[in-house]
Scaffold this active site. Structure first.
Site, PDB file in Angstrom:
ATOM      1  N   ARG A 162       0.777  -0.979   0.496  1.00 57.11           N
ATOM      2  CA  ARG A 162       0.526   0.213  -0.415  1.00 57.11           C
ATOM      3  C   ARG A 162       0.561   0.779   0.307  1.00 57.11           C
ATOM      4  NH1 ARG A 162      -2.616  -3.249   4.160  1.00 57.11           N
ATOM      5  NH2 ARG A 162      -4.404  -3.609   3.649  1.00 57.11           N
ATOM      6  N   LYS A 184      -2.208  -2.285   7.767  1.00 53.17           N
ATOM      7  CA  LYS A 184      -3.387  -1.754   8.350  1.00 53.17           C
ATOM      8  C   LYS A 184      -3.803  -2.248   9.779  1.00 53.17           C
ATOM      9  CE  LYS A 184      -6.616  -0.513   4.340  1.00 53.17           C
ATOM     10  NZ  LYS A 184      -8.140  -0.037   4.108  1.00 53.17           N
ATOM     11  N   HIS A 253      -1.566   3.452  -5.892  1.00 57.93           N
ATOM     12  CA  HIS A 253      -2.333   2.674  -5.798  1.00 57.93           C
ATOM     13  C   HIS A 253      -2.712   1.118  -6.914  1.00 57.93           C
ATOM     14  CE1 HIS A 253      -5.245   0.055  -2.630  1.00 57.93           C
ATOM     15  NE2 HIS A 253      -6.352  -0.121  -3.550  1.00 57.93           N
ATOM     16  N   ARG A 256       0.359  -1.392  -7.062  1.00 57.53           N
ATOM     17  CA  ARG A 256      -0.472  -2.386  -5.675  1.00 57.53           C
ATOM     18  C   ARG A 256      -0.924  -3.456  -6.690  1.00 57.53           C
ATOM     19  NH1 ARG A 256      -1.531  -4.051  -0.200  1.00 57.53           N
ATOM     20  NH2 ARG A 256      -3.690  -4.771  -0.108  1.00 57.53           N
ATOM     21  N   HIS A 280      -4.513  -8.306   3.225  1.00 53.53           N
ATOM     22  CA  HIS A 280      -6.009  -8.711   3.557  1.00 53.53           C
ATOM     23  C   HIS A 280      -6.795  -8.505   5.072  1.00 53.53           C
ATOM     24  CE1 HIS A 280      -6.937  -7.069  -0.893  1.00 53.53           C
ATOM     25  NE2 HIS A 280      -6.375  -6.533  -0.363  1.00 53.53           N
ATOM     26  N   TYR A 289      -8.730  -9.002  -7.344  1.00 47.83           N
ATOM     27  CA  TYR A 289      -7.968  -9.769  -8.141  1.00 47.83           C
ATOM     28  C   TYR A 289      -7.983 -11.060  -8.952  1.00 47.83           C
ATOM     29  CZ  TYR A 289      -5.761  -6.027  -5.108  1.00 47.83           C
ATOM     30  OH  TYR A 289      -5.886  -4.664  -4.698  1.00 47.83           O
TER      31      TYR A 289
END
Length: 311
Positions: A162, A184, A253, A256, A280, A289
């Site tokens: 990210r 995150k 982004h 990525r 994730h 994806y």
């Protein structure tokens, strides 16, 4: 940084998210914005003045007067007046739901969680924009003269980081074979470095080690500090333009997205592996994806044994 608009109950909740849940600064900022916007809407609809930008009037008694209809009215306002996307509206609903859940189950300030009934709008699944293999190579060629910028682009395209993760990288996070990433919610994950990523990092480190800087940051800005996310975005835009690509559709982004897509398409990477690489929380997020490009769709159709039956 805390907003000048304050609400004691909201700040109490955000403190819980930081200390107990380890939520990031960006998440806290979004929750605060969403909740204060919601309370601002409710207070204005009731002709209740907001004195000195202070939401102290939003106490437990006030919370108990809010209905499910008030919540839907706010979401409708976001859609019609603010033209907020389905994704933005869904985020605001999550902010409200999580706050009400905290008030009931953690703070024990309310008996009924009416927000439980608040439904999120259906978010259309969009195929993420990404670079083709040829476009990725063009981008890497354009930044070869700058070891720092080449390293940034290479890590994006090889490690699928990210933007915030890349900008905040420190030297101690770079190992011989592994990159330790803080994602995150301050969750740590390890990503194996490709030969291209290793070479690019080594080339940049040779130059970085000659610089007189007082920071552990991997990527250094012009003023000898840690590079900002905005600076990284500008670097990506510069080379996207130089490579003859569209800066309106290709961002940091999207690099990525490109890395994840190339891994899935050429590496036959399983969903679980891709989920771990990307960091994730839900595998449902990773599934965007698995999109198939048009050539693969055409090939699939033409593989039908009846495809060449003309008569």
């Amino acid at each position: 940084m805390q907003s000048n608009k304050t609400c004691p109950l909201v700040e109490q909740y955000l403190g819980y998210l930081v200390v107990i849940k380890g939520r990031s600064e960006n998440t806290i900022k979004e929750y605060r914005t969403d909740l204060l916007m919601f309370f601002n809407f409710i207070m204005l609809s009731r002709n209740t003045p907001i004195i000195n930008n202070n939401f102290a009037a939003v106490n437990v008694e006030f919370i108990k007067t809010i209905s499910l209809n008030d919540m839907y009215s706010f979401i409708a306002y976001c859609q019609t007046e603010l033209q907020a996307s389905a994704g933005t509206r869904a985020r605001k609903i999550v902010s409200i739901r999580q706050f009400w859940k905290y008030l009931k189950t953690k703070a024990n300030l309310i008996e009924n969680n009416i927000a439980d009934e608040l439904e999120t709008p259906k978010i259309p699944k969009r195929i993420p924009k990404y670079l083709s293999l040829e476009e990725s190579v063009r981008l890497l060629i354009q930044c070869q003269k700058s070891p720092r910028d080449h390293c940034i682009i290479t890590i994006f395209l090889n490690c699928a980081l990210r933007l915030s993760e890349l900008a905040s990288l420190n030297i101690e996070q770079v190992g011989n074979d592994v990159l330790t990433v803080i994602g995150k919610g301050n969750k740590e994950r390890k990503i194996f470095l490709t030969p291209a990523a290793k070479k690019s990092i080594n080339n940049w480190m040779q130059i970085r080690n000659t610089l007189n800087v007082n920071t552990k940051a991997l990527f250094i800005s012009r003023n000898s500090g840690q590079i900002t996310t905005r600076a990284v975005q500008n670097i990506v835009k510069k080379y996207v333009l130089a490579a003859g690509l569209d800066p309106k559709t290709i961002s940091a982004h999207k690099l990525r997205h490109t890395a994840a897509t190339l891994m899935y398409k050429y590496g036959r990477v399983g969903m679980r592996s891709l989920q771990l690489i990307l960091g994730h929380e839900s595998i449902a997020t990773t599934e965007i994806y698995t999109h198939i490009d048009e050539k693969q769709l055409q090939s699939a159709v033409n593989s039908n044994p009846l495809a060449m039956m003309f008569n």
